[in-house]
Enzyme design. Structure first.
Site, PDB file in Angstrom:
ATOM      1  N   SER A 192      75.510  41.270   1.356  1.00  0.00           N
ATOM      2  CA  SER A 192      75.407  42.656   0.902  1.00  0.00           C
ATOM      3  C   SER A 192      75.382  43.603   2.099  1.00  0.00           C
ATOM      4  O   SER A 192      76.336  43.629   2.875  1.00  0.00           O
ATOM      5  CB  SER A 192      74.185  42.817  -0.001  1.00  0.00           C
ATOM      6  OG  SER A 192      74.233  44.044  -0.695  1.00  0.00           O
ATOM      7  N   GLU A 313      78.611  40.578  -9.984  1.00  0.00           N
ATOM      8  CA  GLU A 313      77.801  41.327  -9.021  1.00  0.00           C
ATOM      9  C   GLU A 313      77.012  42.438  -9.696  1.00  0.00           C
ATOM     10  O   GLU A 313      75.812  42.635  -9.461  1.00  0.00           O
ATOM     11  CB  GLU A 313      78.707  41.952  -7.947  1.00  0.00           C
ATOM     12  CG  GLU A 313      79.529  40.985  -7.135  1.00  0.00           C
ATOM     13  CD  GLU A 313      78.810  40.493  -5.891  1.00  0.00           C
ATOM     14  OE1 GLU A 313      77.642  40.863  -5.678  1.00  0.00           O
ATOM     15  OE2 GLU A 313      79.428  39.719  -5.132  1.00  0.00           O
ATOM     16  N   HIS A 407      74.704  39.706  -8.297  1.00  0.00           N
ATOM     17  CA  HIS A 407      74.545  39.971  -6.868  1.00  0.00           C
ATOM     18  C   HIS A 407      73.299  39.253  -6.345  1.00  0.00           C
ATOM     19  O   HIS A 407      72.242  39.279  -6.970  1.00  0.00           O
ATOM     20  CB  HIS A 407      74.395  41.480  -6.693  1.00  0.00           C
ATOM     21  CG  HIS A 407      74.521  41.983  -5.293  1.00  0.00           C
ATOM     22  ND1 HIS A 407      75.668  41.877  -4.566  1.00  0.00           N
ATOM     23  CD2 HIS A 407      73.642  42.641  -4.496  1.00  0.00           C
ATOM     24  CE1 HIS A 407      75.510  42.445  -3.383  1.00  0.00           C
ATOM     25  NE2 HIS A 407      74.272  42.908  -3.312  1.00  0.00           N
TER      26      HIS A 407
END
Length: 531
Positions: A192, A313, A407
């Site tokens: 990320s 995600e 995610h």
């Protein structure tokens, strides 16, 4: 301290000797300073070396974490974010199976995620013991966050948090041989915001020669809109009733600064944009847009890249707080916000509807934004580096309701730390051991050999899918969606312009516009943040 701690392994670093601890056959050194505390005269400034010390310094506990606001209750039920008080927050940790020069083992340097506002190296999911168990020296790094690390001021250099990461990488390159590592076999990895940082560093001229390969998990090289970052600072300054300068912010009580940052940033969302902190082109460490530099092949030539995403995600961004259901109810308004966020024409959502006829608005919006932020740029990067790029998709759905393959879910599998309570917050209990072993082994192979175990990227677009059942190759699994962005009316993403080294007033920056009803939706739900 127990007497046994005094018998732990001792290693000499560039600034003094440190004593670690043996845990399950692995030597662990925690909280080693790689730079001086970033406060006082060093606040909002580039990192400087720490003061050397005499004797042996205990490195037995995680060091202080960078100042950060807590996650909201909605996100805290899924994400662990320990806080360790103290000013000496520019520190790192080392796990090694064989401390001492001569081993020349491969090295993994890990940059945590957290939207550049949260997270730390002490998150239990990032336990480097499993990498050390498998012959890799693992290093995890703390760096400045939020306004302290990524605020844009007229009287201070930009990107101090990224400069912290560069200082840590230089420390590793200089010191890791004493811990059993090979300075010529360093892999820089992150997830990320950590992956965005990796992308910036592998494109940075100052970082060349400090690593051999890189891993980008759910984050692509990018440069944030300078005006978006400056708006965060200006809104904070307005609430604090101080000038938008580093000097004025340094005089504000630290806890008040964090509360104000959290209040101003609560509407920032990966799905619909808004003001947020990010890496910016600064004419110095980041002279040009990192993605453009890497696509043109002007940096890290020949470096192997491992990169990918999770199938869903967006579900971590929308499920907490019930935002997914609200986006579904907003329908066309939310879709318009996503189109503005992605600068997409009407052809794009119509194409997604045709490919996903049973999908709700939230899924269409979520997948569009995921493709815009992650899959499109990572495809561009892989296309520019065929033969040395390896792409994966994590598709195993969480056992927690509604999260899907969201995610950050892959982290417990990459680190093989699924048995920790912190990993179970996101994945649930009793995750499949075979999947964790396969994914972790692939990362170990990549760090060690530069090849994770499947074919490199090429014209057929091979993607290794980690999901239910055996990992397998799928060819072009996202090609149909990504082809929609080439349709007439789908605007390409423009690279950020080069700027002078010291941040000045933003000129000509485009603002991301959002329908007012979408902004009100985010306000009611408490917002959503990228990990």
């Amino acid at each position: 301290m127990a007497a046994a701690d005094r018998t732990g392994p001792v290693v000499r670093t560039p600034y003094g000797a440190v004593r670690g601890r043996l845990e399950h056959g692995v030597a662990v050194f925690r909280g080693i300073p790689y730079a001086a505390p970033p406060f006082g005269p060093h606040r909002f400034r580039p990192p400087v070396p720490p003061e050397p010390w005499h004797g042996v310094r205990d490195a037995l506990a995680f060091g202080p974490t960078a100042p950060k606001p807590p996650y909201s209750d909605a996100f805290a039920q899924y994400l662990s974010d320990p806080v360790v008080p103290g000013d000496d927050c520019l520190n790192l940790n080392v796990w090694t199976p064989e401390p001492g020069p001569g081993a020349r083992l491969p090295v993994l340097v890990w940059l945590h995620g957290g939207a550049l506002t949260r997270g730390s190296s002490s998150v239990p999911v990032y336990d480097g013991r499993t990498f050390a168990r498998d012959g890799v020296v693992c290093v995890s790094v703390n760096y400045r966050l939020g306004v302290e690390g990524y605020g844009l001021f007229p009287d201070a250099p930009a990107n101090p948090g990224l400069r912290d990461q560069l200082a840590a990488l230089r420390w590793v390159h200089r010191a890791i041989e004493a811990f059993g590592g090979d300075p010529d076999r360093i892999t820089l990895a992150g997830q990320s915001a950590g992956a965005i940082s990796v992308g910036a560093l592998i494109a940075a001229p100052q970082a060349q020669g400090l690593f051999r390969r890189a891993v980008l998990q759910s984050g692509a090289p990018e440069a944030s809109d300078r005006d978006k970052v400056r708006r965060m600072v200006r809104r904070m300054a307005a609430r604090l009733k101080v000038p938008a300068t580093a000097e004025a912010f340094a005089a504000v009580d630290r806890e008040l600064l964090l509360r104000t940052q959290a209040e101003v940033g609560r509407l920032s969302s990966p799905v619909l944009g808004g003001p947020a902190f990010g890496v910016v082109v600064d004419g110095d460490l980041v002279p040009r847009d990192p993605l453009q530099v890497l696509v043109e092949g002007r940096a890290a030539a020949g470096a192997e890249l491992l990169m990918g995403w999770t199938r869903d995600e967006y579900r971590l961004w929308l499920v907490p707080g019930g935002l997914l259901e609200r986006v579904d109810r907003l329908g066309a308004v939310a879709l318009a916000g996503a189109m503005a966020r992605c600068r997409a024409g009407h052809e794009v959502p119509r194409g997604y509807r045709a490919l996903r006829p049973d999908a709700g608005t939230a899924e269409i919006v979520g997948q569009m934004v995921t493709d815009h932020l992650l899959r499109r740029p990572l495809h561009r990067l892989a296309d520019a580096r065929p033969g040395t790029s390896y792409v994966y998709e994590f598709a195993w759905p969480s056992l927690r309701p509604g999260l899907g393959a969201c995610h950050a879910l892959e982290l417990g599998f990459v680190f093989d730390s699924g048995d920790t309570p912190e990993s179970a917050r996101l994945a649930g209990e009793n995750v499949p051991r075979e999947l964790a072993e396969a994914m972790h082994a692939a990362w170990v192979r990549f760090v060690t050999e530069g090849r994770p175990g499947w074919e490199p990227w090429g014209p057929a677009h091979p993607v290794q899918v980690f999901g239910d059942g055996e990992p397998h190759i799928a060819h072009g699994p996202r090609d149909a969606e990504l082809a929609l962005w080439a349709a007439p009316g789908a605007a390409p993403v423009e690279p950020a312009p080069a700027v002078a080294p010291v941040a000045g007033p933003s000129a000509g920056s485009a603002r991301t516009t959002e329908p007012r009803s979408v902004a009100r939706l985010l306000r009611r739900s408490g917002g959503a943040r990228r990990r």
